[in-house]
Design a protein around this motif. Structure first.
Motif, PDB file in Angstrom:
ATOM      1  N   ALA A 166      54.193  -0.121  28.540  1.00  0.00           N
ATOM      2  CA  ALA A 166      53.983  -1.478  29.055  1.00  0.00           C
ATOM      3  C   ALA A 166      52.644  -1.581  29.775  1.00  0.00           C
ATOM      4  N   SER A 167      52.318  -0.577  30.592  1.00  0.00           N
ATOM      5  CA  SER A 167      51.028  -0.585  31.291  1.00  0.00           C
ATOM      6  C   SER A 167      49.877  -0.471  30.301  1.00  0.00           C
ATOM      7  N   ALA A 168      50.050   0.363  29.275  1.00  0.00           N
ATOM      8  CA  ALA A 168      48.998   0.514  28.267  1.00  0.00           C
ATOM      9  C   ALA A 168      48.795  -0.781  27.491  1.00  0.00           C
ATOM     10  N   TRP A 169      49.882  -1.492  27.181  1.00  0.00           N
ATOM     11  CA  TRP A 169      49.755  -2.745  26.441  1.00  0.00           C
ATOM     12  C   TRP A 169      49.035  -3.814  27.273  1.00  0.00           C
TER      13      TRP A 169
ATOM     14  N   VAL B  96      44.370   2.006  19.646  1.00  0.00           N
ATOM     15  CA  VAL B  96      44.743   3.269  19.006  1.00  0.00           C
ATOM     16  C   VAL B  96      45.379   4.209  20.025  1.00  0.00           C
ATOM     17  N   ILE B  97      44.857   4.242  21.252  1.00  0.00           N
ATOM     18  CA  ILE B  97      45.455   5.087  22.289  1.00  0.00           C
ATOM     19  C   ILE B  97      46.858   4.588  22.628  1.00  0.00           C
ATOM     20  N   PHE B  98      47.012   3.262  22.761  1.00  0.00           N
ATOM     21  CA  PHE B  98      48.338   2.705  23.010  1.00  0.00           C
ATOM     22  C   PHE B  98      49.302   3.058  21.888  1.00  0.00           C
ATOM     23  N   TRP B  99      48.864   2.917  20.657  1.00  0.00           N
ATOM     24  CA  TRP B  99      49.730   3.195  19.510  1.00  0.00           C
ATOM     25  C   TRP B  99      50.103   4.677  19.466  1.00  0.00           C
TER      26      TRP B  99
ATOM     27  N   ASN C 238      50.481  16.823  23.507  1.00  0.00           N
ATOM     28  CA  ASN C 238      50.807  16.478  24.881  1.00  0.00           C
ATOM     29  C   ASN C 238      49.554  16.344  25.730  1.00  0.00           C
ATOM     30  N   ALA C 239      48.607  17.275  25.589  1.00  0.00           N
ATOM     31  CA  ALA C 239      47.376  17.207  26.375  1.00  0.00           C
ATOM     32  C   ALA C 239      46.565  15.968  26.016  1.00  0.00           C
ATOM     33  N   TYR C 240      46.476  15.663  24.730  1.00  0.00           N
ATOM     34  CA  TYR C 240      45.734  14.479  24.317  1.00  0.00           C
ATOM     35  C   TYR C 240      46.400  13.199  24.811  1.00  0.00           C
ATOM     36  N   LEU C 241      47.719  13.197  24.904  1.00  0.00           N
ATOM     37  CA  LEU C 241      48.417  12.006  25.399  1.00  0.00           C
ATOM     38  C   LEU C 241      47.935  11.639  26.788  1.00  0.00           C
TER      39      LEU C 241
ATOM     40  N   LEU D  98      45.381   8.572  27.872  1.00  0.00           N
ATOM     41  CA  LEU D  98      45.870   7.519  28.756  1.00  0.00           C
ATOM     42  C   LEU D  98      44.918   7.306  29.929  1.00  0.00           C
ATOM     43  N   GLY D  99      44.373   8.391  30.465  1.00  0.00           N
ATOM     44  CA  GLY D  99      43.375   8.241  31.520  1.00  0.00           C
ATOM     45  C   GLY D  99      42.149   7.483  31.048  1.00  0.00           C
ATOM     46  N   ILE D 100      41.720   7.756  29.818  1.00  0.00           N
ATOM     47  CA  ILE D 100      40.588   7.015  29.250  1.00  0.00           C
ATOM     48  C   ILE D 100      40.946   5.552  29.055  1.00  0.00           C
TER      49      ILE D 100
END
Length: 235
Positions: free
Chosen positions: A152-155, A172-175, A198-201, A205-207
């Motif tokens: 929700a925060s990402a959207w 793309v990050i949200f998806w 997991n690390a990329y997630l 998200l920080g980006i």
């Protein structure tokens, strides 16, 4: 299947998020057309160079994925099997509070083989079911709370980026986060336990949450300050 779903989702999102007033949506649509044309050309070249390999795989896909096929596994593998595995988690006695973190983890096989210990008994293939086995029903509820809060925060960030050049990256990050936390975990906990995924997630998200400020900075740099600063401010 996931490749086709990702292509459809990103194509629709890029067209929706493009600045329509500047005519960028038409450019995105043409870019999608060129990409699809490239895929079609690649398939034609593959059919010309390796017809047997391609036709064999197409026959397997047709038999396994088409709903009209008597041997279709689409509905079973995409929904029936994961749901059945999820429900199997409640057949264990300790489903209210679980057997401990790592019971269904990928590392259990290495611990069992190297240290010659007894393998943990309970286990299911569904990722949501694995959460119940390891941490109980409370762990599953907390997982959904965390996942819904993240997506929700990402959207919200993605909607702020609509019309900016950073929108495709944000979507793309949200998806990626949505797919990893929900459908991929429904199929199994292995995707989330993969240390690369997991690390990329968390890194992405920080980006993502930083993108709105970068977009505003870019707009400010392009347009310049609204008011010319006075000299005594500089002094």
């Amino acid at each position: 299947m996931w490749g086709m779903i990702n292509i459809l989702a990103t194509s629709v999102a890029f067209i929706w998020g493009a600045p329509w007033k500047q005519g960028e949506a038409l450019r995105v649509f043409r870019g999608v057309q060129r990409a699809l044309l490239g895929i079609a050309l690649g398939i034609v070249l593959l059919l010309t160079a390796f017809p047997d390999a391609l036709l064999t795989r197409l026959a397997i896909y047709e038999a396994a994925l088409l709903p009209s096929s008597p041997t279709s596994e689409l509905a079973y593998r995409s929904w029936d099997y994961p749901i059945q595995n999820f429900l199997d988690a409640f057949s264990y006695d300790r489903w209210p509070y679980g057997y401990g973190i790592g019971t269904c983890g990928l590392g259990a096989q290495y611990v069992t083989r190297i240290f010659k210990v007894k393998p943990p008994g309970p286990g299911v293939e569904s990722g949501f079911g694995a959460l119940v086995v390891e941490m109980g029903i409370g762990g599953l509820v907390l997982w959904f709370v965390m996942s819904v809060a993240i997506t929700a925060s990402a959207w919200k960030v993605v909607k702020k980026l609509k019309g900016s050049p950073l929108f495709p990256l944000g979507f793309v990050i949200f998806w990626y986060a949505f797919v990893l936390l929900f459908p991929a975990t429904l199929g199994g906990i292995q995707a989330y336990e993969d240390f690369l995924l997991n690390a990329y997630l968390w890194l992405l998200l920080g980006i993502l949450f930083r993108l709105p400020s970068l977009s505003l900075s870019a707009q400010f740099s392009a347009n310049g300050p609204a008011v010319e600063p006075r000299r005594h401010w500089i002094r």
